[in-house]
Scaffold this active site. Sequence first.
Site, short mmCIF file in Angstrom:
data_model
loop_
_atom_site.label_atom_id
_atom_site.label_comp_id
_atom_site.label_asym_id
_atom_site.label_seq_id
_atom_site.Cartn_x
_atom_site.Cartn_y
_atom_site.Cartn_z
N SER A 331 75.38 -54.55 -2.51
CA SER A 331 74.67 -53.66 -1.58
C SER A 331 75.31 -53.56 -0.20
CB SER A 331 73.22 -54.11 -1.44
OG SER A 331 72.53 -53.94 -2.66
N ASP A 370 66.03 -50.93 -10.46
CA ASP A 370 66.07 -51.35 -9.07
C ASP A 370 65.83 -52.86 -9.03
OD1 ASP A 370 65.62 -49.80 -6.15
OD2 ASP A 370 64.88 -51.84 -6.22
#
Length: 617
Positions: A331, A370
Amino acid sequence: MWEQSIRDKAYERRLFRARAIVAAVLVITALFVLAWRMTYLQVTLHEKYQDLSENNRIQIRPIAPNRGLIYDRNGILLAENIPAYSLTIVPEKVDDLDETLAFLNDLVGISDRDLEQFDKRSSYRRRPYEPIVLRQRLSEEEIAAVMVNRFYLPGVDVQAQLIRHYPHGDAFAHVLGYVGRINQRDQERLERDDENKRRYSATSHIGKTGIERRYEELLHGEVGYERVETNARGRLLRTLQREHPAPGTDLTLHLDSRLQLLAAELLEGRRGAVVAIEVETGGILTLYSNPGFDPNAFVTGISFDDYEALTTSLDKPLFDRATRGIYPPASTLKPFVGLAALEAGSTSWNYKVRDPGWFQLDNDERYYRDWKREGHGIVDLEMAIVESCDTYFYDVAVRTGIDGITPFLGQFGFGRDMSIDVISAVSGLLPDREWKRTTGRGPWYPGDTVNLGIGQGFMAVTPLQLATATAVLANKGKWEVPRLLAAENDVTTAFPHGDIPDITLTNDSDWDRMFTAMDHVITGTHGTARALRANLDFSIAGKTGTAQVVGIEQDAEYDSEALQERLRDHAWFMAFSPIDKPQIAIAVIVENGESAGRTAAPIAQAIINKYLGGAEG
């Protein structure tokens, strides 16, 4: 007939006269030849034999230069030269080498390792009558024992020399590297260049890795010479003439030893790396990989057992994770992907995505999960950065397409080694259609783009690359190429900017909006690094990342307790500070550290506080 010839006095006189003449001619001829030869040797070849005679008494000896020192940005010594005494042997002057070695073993102790290294050095010695080191770092007692018995040890001597020493040991092992003895491969390389052959005529060590190798030419210096008079046993009587060697260049690095030592302290017991860069100059403040090794062990020759322990360790202490460790950026890539999508027009700060906890491509049954199983609800770009929403970036990555993402990321240095003088750095991997096709992996699929959107899949970076990209981001697209060297003999070293273009955005305010989003990663109520607020001495813009080590089944939950420690996720954190005028950019990875907010982020914050606190203090 015979009686008549004996009594012929006249005949005898003629015979005697003939023999006397022949003998006289021979004697005169021999004297003439001898006189000519003496004249030829004494007059015609006078200079030649005078030189040969002189060389039996006079020797030209090369003198090794002192190696240049290495300092950090604050003048702290990182690599120095310390005096040491070595036991040497000139084999040509030893009558019985085995007997001499046995005698020395009784005097000072000679290990099998010493004998093995002695044999190796003998095999690639450059010239006869050159002393060969048998043992290094003799104690005072051992020196005395050898000198007392010197009469019985022709060809044996104790030589004083300066050897390289690294005061901070393993904390700087990977970045500084180390010097080691010139081996056969080094020797063959030096012999191919007459200039190098001359420069290294008195040198026994050469830079092997890191800064020591990268700046070997500067650090080495220029060889000197002396004309000395010796006796018949080769002992030095006096020095007749001396040309002093030129010492190597002293180097000052951008490294800050305070930060490097702090990184070593904070990463103790863990595998990982820390890279910090000064935003304004591109100077590398910290380049640390853990675990490390003691470079001093390599200077005088590491034992086979110790070297085997390093090479077989599961922790790979010889491997430089900061420059060669390749990991999915996870990320931490999202701010860059977000800017790429903004630049491509495929998203905006107001564009929202509904996140139910998964994403699905059209006509594809697969669910891309997710990290938050129940999803984040309605998410815009800022919230997606703050809470690290995967679903948002799945969506915008597909909307932007690989052809819009990869070229933009390349502008930040991903997929390339952008450093000037970090010789061990690798380029990582920035995948695109052409790369996948040429490597035989088939065509590029939309699912590949989905994975790239969250820094997974084929994408791979090094900590140095991520820190570099973070510094460019903090500098709002202005490139300052990372470098270690700051000055040579206190004279600032200028590096060309090269042909690297700065990054310009269509909407310049996107830089500030992204900075705000990254600020809220720390200060926001739901920020993934909100734990840093407790020690927030300076404003920090950052981004956490969790890089998968092993894949999990589509519908399975990640359970760290069920995994071996080395199979757990890596923890990333990238950041810069202070936000209004960034001075330092940093990337930290903790292998198998899982939660970046609890492992990698506090390390980065501590280093930022140390640097900025010291700068203000």
